[in-house]
Scaffold this motif. Sequence first.
Motif, PDB file in Angstrom:
ATOM      1  N   VAL A   1       0.836  -1.197   0.000  1.00 48.39           N
ATOM      2  CA  VAL A   1       0.000   0.000   0.000  1.00 48.39           C
ATOM      3  C   VAL A   1       0.876   1.254   0.000  1.00 48.39           C
ATOM      4  N   ALA A   2       1.962   1.234   0.787  1.00 49.58           N
ATOM      5  CA  ALA A   2       2.861   2.391   0.800  1.00 49.58           C
ATOM      6  C   ALA A   2       3.489   2.585  -0.578  1.00 49.58           C
ATOM      7  N   PHE A   3       3.900   1.481  -1.181  1.00 49.06           N
ATOM      8  CA  PHE A   3       4.516   1.547  -2.504  1.00 49.06           C
ATOM      9  C   PHE A   3       3.535   2.130  -3.528  1.00 49.06           C
TER      10      PHE A   3
ATOM     11  N   VAL B   1      11.286   2.518   0.471  1.00 50.46           N
ATOM     12  CA  VAL B   1       9.934   2.240   0.987  1.00 50.46           C
ATOM     13  C   VAL B   1       9.911   0.871   1.679  1.00 50.46           C
ATOM     14  N   PHE B   2      10.645  -0.096   1.110  1.00 48.04           N
ATOM     15  CA  PHE B   2      10.723  -1.436   1.693  1.00 48.04           C
ATOM     16  C   PHE B   2      11.327  -1.379   3.096  1.00 48.04           C
ATOM     17  N   VAL B   3      12.441  -0.653   3.227  1.00 42.50           N
ATOM     18  CA  VAL B   3      13.106  -0.534   4.529  1.00 42.50           C
ATOM     19  C   VAL B   3      12.192   0.200   5.518  1.00 42.50           C
TER      20      VAL B   3
ATOM     21  N   GLY C   1      10.472  -1.226   9.094  1.00 41.76           N
ATOM     22  CA  GLY C   1      10.629  -0.545  10.378  1.00 41.76           C
ATOM     23  C   GLY C   1       9.460   0.352  10.702  1.00 41.76           C
ATOM     24  N   ALA C   2       8.326   0.133  10.049  1.00 42.41           N
ATOM     25  CA  ALA C   2       7.226   1.101  10.155  1.00 42.41           C
ATOM     26  C   ALA C   2       6.638   1.200  11.563  1.00 42.41           C
TER      27      ALA C   2
ATOM     28  N   PRO D   1      16.589  -3.941 -12.655  1.00 47.20           N
ATOM     29  CA  PRO D   1      17.464  -4.146 -11.501  1.00 47.20           C
ATOM     30  C   PRO D   1      16.928  -5.271 -10.607  1.00 47.20           C
ATOM     31  N   LEU D   2      17.805  -5.859  -9.791  1.00 44.92           N
ATOM     32  CA  LEU D   2      17.464  -7.086  -9.048  1.00 44.92           C
ATOM     33  C   LEU D   2      16.231  -6.960  -8.159  1.00 44.92           C
ATOM     34  N   PHE D   3      16.188  -5.875  -7.371  1.00 47.25           N
ATOM     35  CA  PHE D   3      15.057  -5.736  -6.451  1.00 47.25           C
ATOM     36  C   PHE D   3      13.744  -5.628  -7.242  1.00 47.25           C
TER      37      PHE D   3
END
Lengths: 210, 210, 210
Positions: A45-47, A78-80, A84-85, C126-128
């Motif tokens: 959703v954030a993405f 965004v993943f990181v 840690g959200a 890219p990979l990700f």
Amino acid sequence: MAIPIRFEMSTLLHVVEVGGIVAFALSGFIEARMKKMDAVGVFTVAFITAFGGGTLRDLLLDRRPLFWVEHQEYPILVFVLALGATPFLRHLRSNATEKAIIYADALGLGLFSVGGASLALESEMPLFVCAMMGVITGIFGGVLRDVICNEIPLVFRRGQLYATCSFMGCWAYLALNMMKASETMAVVTGILITFILRMLAIRFDWKLPG
Amino acid sequence: MAIPIRFEMSTLLHVVEVGGIVAFALSGFIEARMKKMDAVGVFTVAFITAFGGGTLRDLLLDRRPLFWVEHQEYPILVFVLALGATPFLRHLRSNATEKAIIYADALGLGLFSVGGASLALESEMPLFVCAMMGVITGIFGGVLRDVICNEIPLVFRRGQLYATCSFMGCWAYLALNMMKASETMAVVTGILITFILRMLAIRFDWKLPG
Amino acid sequence: MAIPIRFEMSTLLHVVEVGGIVAFALSGFIEARMKKMDAVGVFTVAFITAFGGGTLRDLLLDRRPLFWVEHQEYPILVFVLALGATPFLRHLRSNATEKAIIYADALGLGLFSVGGASLALESEMPLFVCAMMGVITGIFGGVLRDVICNEIPLVFRRGQLYATCSFMGCWAYLALNMMKASETMAVVTGILITFILRMLAIRFDWKLPG
């Protein structure tokens, strides 16, 4: 959604871009958490909130590579953040953070909208379509966020002006561009008009008639 | 959604096209109003209802420019209608207007469906895919309208035949095309079959089994 | 969603592909029936569940023809299944069938995910982004199914690991590929890791933290 605008992007614009992405992603985190989603949902959703508007614009304009494909660091960011959200969100309760998010969101709205209009102009779209592409870039991340979260999109409900600010900012950019102003001047003016209108709409509770 | 069909589009087909766009946009206005959206929502939902099906087809077929980009006057028409929608909607209560909308919608469904199938055939899609592209062009504007408005799409609920009429009209068009009928003949027959089936379904309350 | 992977697709992979499509389509049938949709809705929702993830991936990567356009027999298969769905669904109550569906779905998830990652790699993403494209291919059919059916996507709610298995399988594939393993080896390992993780998640009720 933000975009390689046609002039060498200054450090300042780059900071605005990262700030906008974080602000948009945060609104996605918050809505996903309210819906009790797990980490997969929170990230997705954030993405979608952060990159959905620009992705839709690129699909409509047939532009590749997509913005977030060229800048792999943004989806990773965004993943990181999503990983840690939870602890992160706890700090959002403070007044100062809430204010920072509102500023970052309004600046992001301006940058993404004007950037979208600029890319549409580059693709030689007609003027009204350029303005629409700008607004789509600015608001459709939030629209898709709400659709996924099973809500009627916030931006379509009778709230303080949001899409309208984006629309005005895009037209300001397009008008200056028609008047042969420099691209930098046109972009910065468009962003500022979006930002200031949005701030005024929040401050004075401006809404569209029902 | 309607489309530059392969023969010189007659004035009549052009009138049907504008009528269809207005009818589709109106159904968007009405649903957006029922959800208490503001002018931004009303315009966006009307726009998506009118052009969503054709846009999805063009994305799937990779056709550019999009129909509404080539014909900037159509989104502007929807924009102007959205600005004036409220007083306009008041007049819709009359029986005559309601009937006119039903006719325009059924004709629009026929034109957009057959036009979509025709474009898919031009892109050398296999036959079954051509029929699907026709139906997608005809019905997905309404599907997206309902998704944005947080409803299960009307066209998927057990109502009077709608997508089925579009499907039949597309196959009629494709069959005539295979039998080397002229394009004009095939298009007009396909539209009429969609239109007549839809009218009969409303008149005699035809539904699919549950 | 499944995909012409880069090596000559063995009969075994082809069986997995058809099994996956049927399993995905069935989950669409079941949800559409629960929402009391008619045959048009049942077919469309099943179609979107089976092919939505791969279609979205192809739109993002700008690949044409779409998977289901190249393989017209797959949409026709779903169409025939939809026409005969009601009597068919009655047989699904048995324990053996339910188990078969869970296996087919997990294998399909593995194949579609790894296939998506493989196609993204071929497009030099890219990979990700490759891993993301794999997960999108594997899960977005289900996400779109739930959006159309007006539900918060199941895969984002706190359930037994699903997208995570796909993500792990994609990374296993990508890692082996980086290590110059043969494509066959990498693909089969990626599918097996997704499948085994998913089976373990169901068996031991593994979930992501809230």
